[in-house]
Design an enzyme around this catalytic site. Structure first.
Site, short mmCIF file in Angstrom:
data_model
loop_
_atom_site.label_atom_id
_atom_site.label_comp_id
_atom_site.label_asym_id
_atom_site.label_seq_id
_atom_site.Cartn_x
_atom_site.Cartn_y
_atom_site.Cartn_z
CG HIS A 1 2.74 -2.99 -3.15
ND1 HIS A 1 3.30 -2.62 -4.35
CD2 HIS A 1 1.72 -2.13 -2.93
CE1 HIS A 1 2.65 -1.58 -4.84
NE2 HIS A 1 1.68 -1.26 -3.99
CB SER B 1 6.27 -1.77 -3.75
OG SER B 1 6.09 -3.05 -4.31
CG ASP C 1 -0.06 1.33 -5.93
OD1 ASP C 1 -1.05 2.03 -6.24
OD2 ASP C 1 0.01 0.70 -4.86
#
Length: 353
Positions: free
Chosen positions: A187, A160, A280
């Site tokens: 992401h 991310s 995540d």
């Protein structure tokens, strides 16, 4: 949500102010007309998100983002006149810790704001992430007992904030004859994903491509999730996109990719969770470790944001916690070891015990 606005053009600052204040619950914390001022104001009054221009006098948006993430970390969203025209700088900003990038809205001749929808959408996603929504509602994917036998070993990479540069360093270690298929969930917005593919291709000896619905994973190829849905390995061992879980603010979700491989990969492989905000991928990495995969988390000192890898380490989901510069080489060693075990008929499990 409190928003800081950074842009050297007064008309752009005013346009962004109008966009922000038009959303109920959003307020402008402060404005800055260059990167130096943005760094100083963030230190004194850290907002929930900073809207960061790229091309500015004195200190540009890349270096301002880097300093903010080092000194007073908070989400930084790049807002620039043209993402496509400034892609090399955008890529650097993402590597420095920016979470995403969108084009700057404009004013039409009548003074009305136009082209603001993508910015508002990104802000809504950030707000959801900051509110603590996670991929914990992910449901296990249905498995199957009948799979094609020719699926190669898999390497899964999740990232991310700060991920683009981290991913580039990892994939640069893979040799031209690498015997695994590589799946990446970063992401990022769909309109930016193809630029990420191009940048990774410049670093990697392997072909890098946007993952396509229904294609079979092949050894020696890197596949990047490239839509606003989540990439997964389907029950038929082809690549699929799914909108579920719709509640997840992380798109594409690393947990979805990792969990799908637990259910549908033909053999254990290697998975690494890199720098990023939130957690995540941590739950999915733990599932992979329990299924015999070799799992890696990036260490704190080399992360732009030590969020996702920290969550994985706390769950004991990682067999190894490594500095970024060692992750690619470790993956190559483990893939080669798995292949040797497979040829020798030894089960390819690696629990770290």
């Amino acid at each position: 949500m409190r928003v800081g606005i950074v842009n050297d053009l007064a008309v752009a600052r005013e346009t962004l102010r109008r966009v922000v204040t038009a959303v109920p619950g959003y307020v402008v914390a402060w404005t800055a007309d260059d990167g130096d001022e943005a760094v100083s104001k963030t230190l004194c009054d850290r907002p929930d998100v900073v809207l960061m221009d790229l091309v500015m006098p004195r200190l540009n948006g890349v270096e301002a983002t880097r300093q903010i993430m080092q000194r007073s970390p908070c989400p930084v969203l790049v807002v620039t006149a043209s993402v496509s025209n400034h892609f090399p700088l955008v890529f650097q900003a993402l590597g420095a810790g920016a979470v995403d990038a969108v084009d700057t809205p404009t004013l039409n001749p009548n003074g009305a704001v136009q082209n603001a929808s993508k910015l508002v959408e990104r802000l809504a996603k950030l707000e959801a992430a900051l509110a603590g929504l996670t991929g914990s509602a992910i449901m296990p994917l249905a498995g199957t007992s009948s799979h094609p036998a020719d699926l190669p070993p898999l390497v899964l990479l999740g990232a991310s904030t700060g991920g683009p540069e981290a991913l580039a360093q990892v994939v640069s270690a893979f040799p031209a004859d690498f015997g695994a298929g590589v799946l990446i969930s970063q992401h990022i917005g769909a309109d930016f994903a193809h630029g990420l593919v191009q940048q990774l291709a410049a670093w990697c000896r392997l072909p890098v491509r946007a993952a396509q619905e229904g294609e079979l994973v092949r050894a020696g190829t890197v596949y990047v999730a490239a839509t606003d849905d989540h990439l997964e390995l389907g029950a038929d061992r082809t690549l699929r996109y799914t909108p579920n879980p719709k509640s997840s603010p992380y798109r594409p979700s690393v947990d979805v990719l990792f969990t799908s491989a637990v259910n549908n990969a033909s053999r254990p492989g290697v998975a690494a969770l890199l720098t990023g905000m939130g957690h995540d991928g941590a739950a999915g990495l733990l599932k992979l470790r329990a299924a015999g995969w070799h799992t890696v988390a990036q260490n704190e000192s080399t992360c732009v944001v030590y969020g996702m890898p920290k969550a994985a380490a706390e769950k004991r989901a990682a067999v190894e916690v490594l500095a970024l510069q060692h992750i690619g080489a470790s993956i190559v060693v483990k893939v080669n070891a798995f292949k040797r075990r497979s040829h020798a008929g030894v089960p390819a499990t690696d629990s770290g015990a």
